[in-house]
Design a protein around this motif. Structure first.
Motif, PDB file in Angstrom:
ATOM      1  N   GLU A 161       0.838  -1.200   0.000  1.00 38.31           N
ATOM      2  CA  GLU A 161       0.000   0.000   0.000  1.00 38.31           C
ATOM      3  C   GLU A 161       0.872   1.250   0.000  1.00 38.31           C
ATOM      4  O   GLU A 161       1.962   1.261   0.594  1.00 38.31           O
ATOM      5  CB  GLU A 161      -0.901   0.030   1.235  1.00 38.31           C
ATOM      6  N   ALA A 162       0.377   2.298  -0.661  1.00 41.57           N
ATOM      7  CA  ALA A 162       1.070   3.593  -0.686  1.00 41.57           C
ATOM      8  C   ALA A 162       0.493   4.476   0.413  1.00 41.57           C
ATOM      9  O   ALA A 162      -0.709   4.780   0.404  1.00 41.57           O
ATOM     10  CB  ALA A 162       0.913   4.253  -2.046  1.00 41.57           C
ATOM     11  N   LEU A 163       1.320   4.866   1.358  1.00 38.09           N
ATOM     12  CA  LEU A 163       0.879   5.720   2.457  1.00 38.09           C
ATOM     13  C   LEU A 163       1.129   7.176   2.098  1.00 38.09           C
ATOM     14  O   LEU A 163       2.182   7.528   1.543  1.00 38.09           O
ATOM     15  CB  LEU A 163       1.623   5.361   3.741  1.00 38.09           C
ATOM     16  N   GLU A 164       0.163   8.030   2.416  1.00 41.99           N
ATOM     17  CA  GLU A 164       0.248   9.450   2.089  1.00 41.99           C
ATOM     18  C   GLU A 164       0.678  10.257   3.310  1.00 41.99           C
ATOM     19  O   GLU A 164       0.385   9.891   4.451  1.00 41.99           O
ATOM     20  CB  GLU A 164      -1.098   9.952   1.577  1.00 41.99           C
ATOM     21  N   GLN A 165       1.350  11.355   3.050  1.00 37.54           N
ATOM     22  CA  GLN A 165       1.840  12.190   4.144  1.00 37.54           C
ATOM     23  C   GLN A 165       0.686  12.738   4.968  1.00 37.54           C
ATOM     24  O   GLN A 165      -0.316  13.218   4.442  1.00 37.54           O
ATOM     25  CB  GLN A 165       2.670  13.349   3.596  1.00 37.54           C
ATOM     26  N   GLY A 166       0.814  12.629   6.293  1.00 38.88           N
ATOM     27  CA  GLY A 166      -0.186  13.163   7.201  1.00 38.88           C
ATOM     28  C   GLY A 166      -1.284  12.199   7.572  1.00 38.88           C
ATOM     29  O   GLY A 166      -2.019  12.451   8.538  1.00 38.88           O
ATOM     30  N   ASP A 179      -4.112  -3.366   5.212  1.00 37.09           N
ATOM     31  CA  ASP A 179      -4.630  -2.558   4.110  1.00 37.09           C
ATOM     32  C   ASP A 179      -4.010  -1.171   4.205  1.00 37.09           C
ATOM     33  O   ASP A 179      -2.962  -0.999   4.833  1.00 37.09           O
ATOM     34  CB  ASP A 179      -6.169  -2.511   4.128  1.00 37.09           C
ATOM     35  N   SER A 180      -4.682  -0.177   3.631  1.00 39.70           N
ATOM     36  CA  SER A 180      -4.108   1.175   3.612  1.00 39.70           C
ATOM     37  C   SER A 180      -4.232   1.888   4.948  1.00 39.70           C
ATOM     38  O   SER A 180      -3.710   3.001   5.101  1.00 39.70           O
ATOM     39  CB  SER A 180      -4.782   2.010   2.527  1.00 39.70           C
ATOM     40  N   THR A 181      -4.902   1.274   5.927  1.00 40.00           N
ATOM     41  CA  THR A 181      -5.096   1.935   7.224  1.00 40.00           C
ATOM     42  C   THR A 181      -4.365   1.248   8.374  1.00 40.00           C
ATOM     43  O   THR A 181      -4.148   1.866   9.417  1.00 40.00           O
ATOM     44  CB  THR A 181      -6.590   2.000   7.582  1.00 40.00           C
TER      45      THR A 181
END
Length: 318
Positions: A161-166, A179-181
């Protein structure tokens, strides 16, 4: 007084041959190694003749053994104080390559016990000792223990998964695929030791997480993504701010340590050193496994954790 060319040659030769000993680097070699010069230097040997009063000299080749220091361009290498370490791997696991690396300046060969079998390391050590014997010069052998491997669990998406800044991302003890969380962190000692504002580095720092919350009974960590990036199955986790309540020696490390001591390495490198007691632990194991009358290897502590610099930890580790 005029100095003849013949005298100049004699002085030059004596200046080279005068410092003809080298202190061994390998702790297992306690004697001083004496070396001889040949090649271009051989032609400068002088012997007096009946016409010595006329400063006439005759050159005669030296009878010398074949040693690495017999070649003049290597003469200065034995006087260096900084030692060069070479790690042996699939591209350098032959006698010829080990010899080439040694002649190029390698003083120490590292055997990485994170990869390959113990028997493969023994084969490498034997070849190193053959090179050592061939050139009558000590070579140190460093056995490097793997140390604990702290990793995240696996994701439902095999690509990660690609994690986003913040964004918020949870590390927990739930065995469900991530997953993404969230994703499983199968190391309760990390969750227990982490505090608010502690940093966690994933995949060699490609992703940086900062702890912003902690679950009851140390069940999870809520983290803020400060350096975004991709996170995927079994990526490593580093905890620079936390002292973990674990040994630096895994069961595999303990087996490898016993093997290293038995085959006679000169140094043992210990990863994941956090405090002086880690050194006490490995020294006790070396004492336990050391054969009677065998050389005791030295310990090299790999300083990777900030806790090594707390108080007088570093001094006590050394």
């Amino acid at each position: 007084m005029k100095i003849s060319p013949a005298c100049t040659k004699v002085v030059a030769l004596l200046s080279v041959l005068g410092g003809n000993s080298v202190n061994a680097f390998s702790p297992s070699k306690t004697s001083t190694i004496h070396i001889s010069r040949s090649s271009a230097l051989a032609s400068t040997t002088v012997e007096p003749t009946a016409a010595a009063t006329e400063d006439v000299v005759t050159s005669k080749p030296l009878e010398q053994k074949s040693t690495v220091a017999a070649i003049p361009k290597f003469a200065q290498r034995w006087r260096k104080r900084t030692k060069q370490l070479a790690t042996l791997g699939p591209a350098s696991d032959t006698f010829e390559m080990i010899e080439t690396l040694f002649l190029a300046g390698a003083d120490i060969f590292r055997l990485n016990f994170s990869h390959g079998s113990q028997e493969q390391k023994l084969d490498l050590l034997r070849m190193i000792r053959e090179v050592e014997e061939k050139y009558s010069h000590p070579i140190a052998v460093l056995g490097d223990l793997q140390g604990p491997k702290l990793r995240v669990g696996e994701f439902s998406n095999p690509n990660g998964e690609a994690l986003e800044q913040g964004q918020l991302f949870r590390l927990d003890l739930d065995e469900a695929l991530g997953d993404s969380t969230r994703v499983m962190l199968p190391h309760p000692e990390i969750i227990a030791a982490s505090e608010i504002d502690h940093v966690l580095l994933v995949d060699d720092g490609k992703v940086k997480l900062t702890v912003v919350g902690k679950g009851d009974k140390d069940q999870h960590l809520d983290c803020r993504v400060d350096v975004p990036g991709k996170i995927s199955n079994r990526k490593g986790v580093n905890t620079p701010d936390s002292v973990l309540d674990i040994s630096p020696l895994t069961p595999k490390d303990r087996s490898d340590l016993e093997y290293m001591v038995g085959i006679g390495v000169d140094w043992i490198a210990l990863s994941f050193v956090q405090q002086p007691s880690d050194i006490d632990e490995i020294q006790a194991l070396i004492t336990q496994h050391l054969p009677e009358g065998a050389f005791r290897p030295a310990v090299m502590a790999k300083i990777e954790k900030p806790s090594c610099f707390v108080g007088d930890n570093l001094e006590n580790i050394v």
